[in-house]
Design a protein around this motif. Structure first.
Motif, PDB file in Angstrom:
ATOM      1  N   TYR A  54       0.833  -1.212   0.000  1.00 40.96           N
ATOM      2  CA  TYR A  54       0.000   0.000   0.000  1.00 40.96           C
ATOM      3  C   TYR A  54       0.866   1.261   0.000  1.00 40.96           C
ATOM      4  O   TYR A  54       0.456   2.313   0.499  1.00 40.96           O
ATOM      5  CB  TYR A  54      -0.947  -0.026   1.220  1.00 40.96           C
TER       6      TYR A  54
ATOM      7  N   THR B 129       3.567  -3.702  -5.375  1.00 34.75           N
ATOM      8  CA  THR B 129       2.612  -4.366  -6.274  1.00 34.75           C
ATOM      9  C   THR B 129       1.901  -3.377  -7.184  1.00 34.75           C
ATOM     10  O   THR B 129       1.784  -2.190  -6.850  1.00 34.75           O
ATOM     11  CB  THR B 129       1.569  -5.145  -5.442  1.00 34.75           C
TER      12      THR B 129
ATOM     13  N   SER C  59      -1.163  -4.101  -7.869  1.00 29.91           N
ATOM     14  CA  SER C  59      -2.554  -4.504  -7.607  1.00 29.91           C
ATOM     15  C   SER C  59      -3.387  -3.429  -6.932  1.00 29.91           C
ATOM     16  O   SER C  59      -4.612  -3.522  -6.938  1.00 29.91           O
ATOM     17  CB  SER C  59      -2.579  -5.736  -6.693  1.00 29.91           C
TER      18      SER C  59
HETATM   19  C1  LIG Z   1       0.019  -6.668   2.888  1.00 32.49           C
HETATM   20  C2  LIG Z   1      -0.232  -7.212   1.517  1.00 32.49           C
HETATM   21  N1  LIG Z   1       0.786  -7.680   0.806  1.00 32.49           N
HETATM   22  C3  LIG Z   1       0.619  -8.179  -0.425  1.00 32.49           C
HETATM   23  C4  LIG Z   1      -0.646  -8.219  -1.007  1.00 32.49           C
HETATM   24  C5  LIG Z   1      -0.843  -8.938  -2.308  1.00 32.49           C
HETATM   25  O1  LIG Z   1      -0.643  -8.231  -3.403  1.00 32.49           O
HETATM   26  P1  LIG Z   1      -0.567  -8.905  -4.823  1.00 32.49           P
HETATM   27  O2  LIG Z   1      -1.882  -8.660  -5.449  1.00 32.49           O
HETATM   28  O3  LIG Z   1       0.566  -8.177  -5.466  1.00 32.49           O
HETATM   29  O4  LIG Z   1      -0.264 -10.369  -4.699  1.00 32.49           O
HETATM   30  C6  LIG Z   1      -1.737  -7.736  -0.304  1.00 32.49           C
HETATM   31  C7  LIG Z   1      -3.072  -7.820  -0.911  1.00 32.49           C
HETATM   32  O5  LIG Z   1      -4.088  -7.580  -0.395  1.00 32.49           O
HETATM   33  C8  LIG Z   1      -1.527  -7.226   0.988  1.00 32.49           C
HETATM   34  O6  LIG Z   1      -2.557  -6.775   1.709  1.00 32.49           O
END
Ligand SMILES: Cc1ncc(COP(=O)(O)O)c(C=O)c1O
Length: 387
Positions: free
Chosen positions: A197, A230, A232
């Motif tokens: 984040y 990420t 994402s």
């Molecule tokens: C703390 C944390 N790390 C990693 C991720 C995963 O991200 P990715 O979509 O890149 O696998 C999340 C996803 O919610 C997360 O909350």
């Protein structure tokens, strides 16, 4: 006993189904109006620029992707002022968590994190045959107890996971705290600084006048640290599965040997490359997040719930009653949120910060439940007072 129980590996037997499902696309289809605030995804989707790049990449979908993600790696390396060898691109940052566990853990070895943190740590550690030690959180607070984490480390520890900000509490560790923590760790552990984040946290920290993270300095200094980022979250590409780690070249090289061949699709690589420097899109996303986090915190507090100040794109909220029941009722009202019983917080939910319209729909549904509750259960607004 089932047919394969005796022949599958111990981790496969022991793992169980501990990852609670989020709403599936099928559920979304059944409820086309469902507002999905349960998985910390971007409410704005990918940028137009990323969509164009992905469309173009589709024309070459007959070819396997570049297994090494060379161009994306180079661009990320330039973006972070690191050599490409210190960047490893994977199918989401969760894939790198899995690789790190497979590379560093085995039966008899362990990883350390805090209780109430990202659920994939436990899954990845168990799948590698290791053991996850979860240090308690600070009592009465929703933040990590870094001293307790240091105390949990033993000679069999190989990995330490620090989600910053943490999922599901949304709490941030300031840079100085992380630095002190790193200074206390023995040489045989690798610290994963999970900054999924990052973009949101940076914005919150700037507004609060605090220092969020110096994680890349540790990587540049050659510390045993892997920083996870990420595409994402702020970039809106969760469905593409693309994330990366920044860390020691030698360690990332071992992880690269363990990965699945062609695991990051050409479309994902193209979308990520277009998204890296898409400042306009990211700015829009983080500004909405900042403003709407205030709206949600204020309104939920007004309903009598305890809201933990967030540094991410979701809020952690203590309802003071069975959150699974409330989440089901909210889903009936067309809004999906995440109840946190699996995280040992049965009275709490995690709600993604959506667009203003999505948040208002969620708040209206919460208010409706509250007023309806005056007939068959206590008013929502009185539930959490003083809790
Ligand atoms: C703390 C944390 N790390 C990693 C991720 C995963 O991200 P990715 O979509 O890149 O696998 C999340 C996803 O919610 C997360 O909350």
């Amino acid at each position: 006993m089932s047919r394969f129980f005796d022949i599958v590996s111990k981790p496969a037997r022991d793992l169980g189904t501990t990852n609670p499902p989020s709403t599936t696309p099928a559920a979304l289809e059944r409820r086309s109006l469902l507002i999905k605030l349960d998985s910390n995804e971007s409410p704005f989707g990918p940028s137009a620029r990323a969509i164009d790049a992905m469309r173009s990449a589709l024309n070459a979908a007959n070819f396997y992707p570049d297994d090494d993600c060379s161009q994306l790696r180079r661009e990320l390396a330039a973006h972070h002022s690191l050599p490409p060898e210190q960047v490893l691109v994977t199918a989401g940052s969760t894939a790198l968590l899995t690789l790190l566990c497979q590379t560093l853990l085995a039966p008899g070895l362990n990883a350390v994190t805090s209780e109430r943190s990202f659920i994939v740590y436990s899954l990845a550690v168990q799948a590698a045959g290791g053991h996850l030690i979860e240090a308690p959180m600070r009592s009465g607070e929703d933040s990590f107890d870094l001293e307790a984490m240091v105390a949990a480390i033993d000679s069999n520890t190989r990995l330490v996971f620090l989600a910053n900000p943490n999922n599901p509490t949304g709490t941030m560790l300031e840079a100085a705290m992380v630095e002190r923590f790193l200074g206390q760790l023995p040489g045989h552990v690798v610290v994963v600084l999970d900054e999924a984040y990052y973009e949101f946290a940076l914005h919150f920290a700037a507004l609060r006048g605090i220092a969020y993270s110096n994680s890349l300095d540790y990587v540049r200094q050659g510390a045993s640290v892997v920083v996870l980022r990420t595409f994402s979250k702020a970039h809106g590409l969760a469905g593409l599965r693309v994330g990366y780690g920044l860390g020691p070249a030698e360690l990332l090289g071992y992880c690269a040997r363990m990965r699945n061949t062609f695991s990051v699709s050409a479309v994902a690589q193209a979308g990520a490359m277009a998204a890296i420097d898409d400042h306009h899109h990211i700015q829009r996303v983080v500004e909405n997040n900042m403003m709407q986090s205030r709206v949600l915190a204020q309104e939920l507090s007004g309903l009598g719930y305890r809201v933990v100040p967030t540094s991410a794109n979701f809020v952690f909220c203590d309802l003071g009653e069975d959150a699974a029941v409330v989440a089901n009722r909210l889903q009936d009202e067309g809004v999906a949120v995440r109840p946190l019983g699996h995280w040992g917080a049965p009275n709490c939910i995690r709600v993604t910060i959506g667009t203003p319209e999505q948040n208002q729909a969620f708040l209206q549904a919460a208010r409706r439940l509250g007023s309806r509750g005056s007939v068959d259960r206590p008013r929502v607004s009185t539930l959490a007072r003083g809790s």
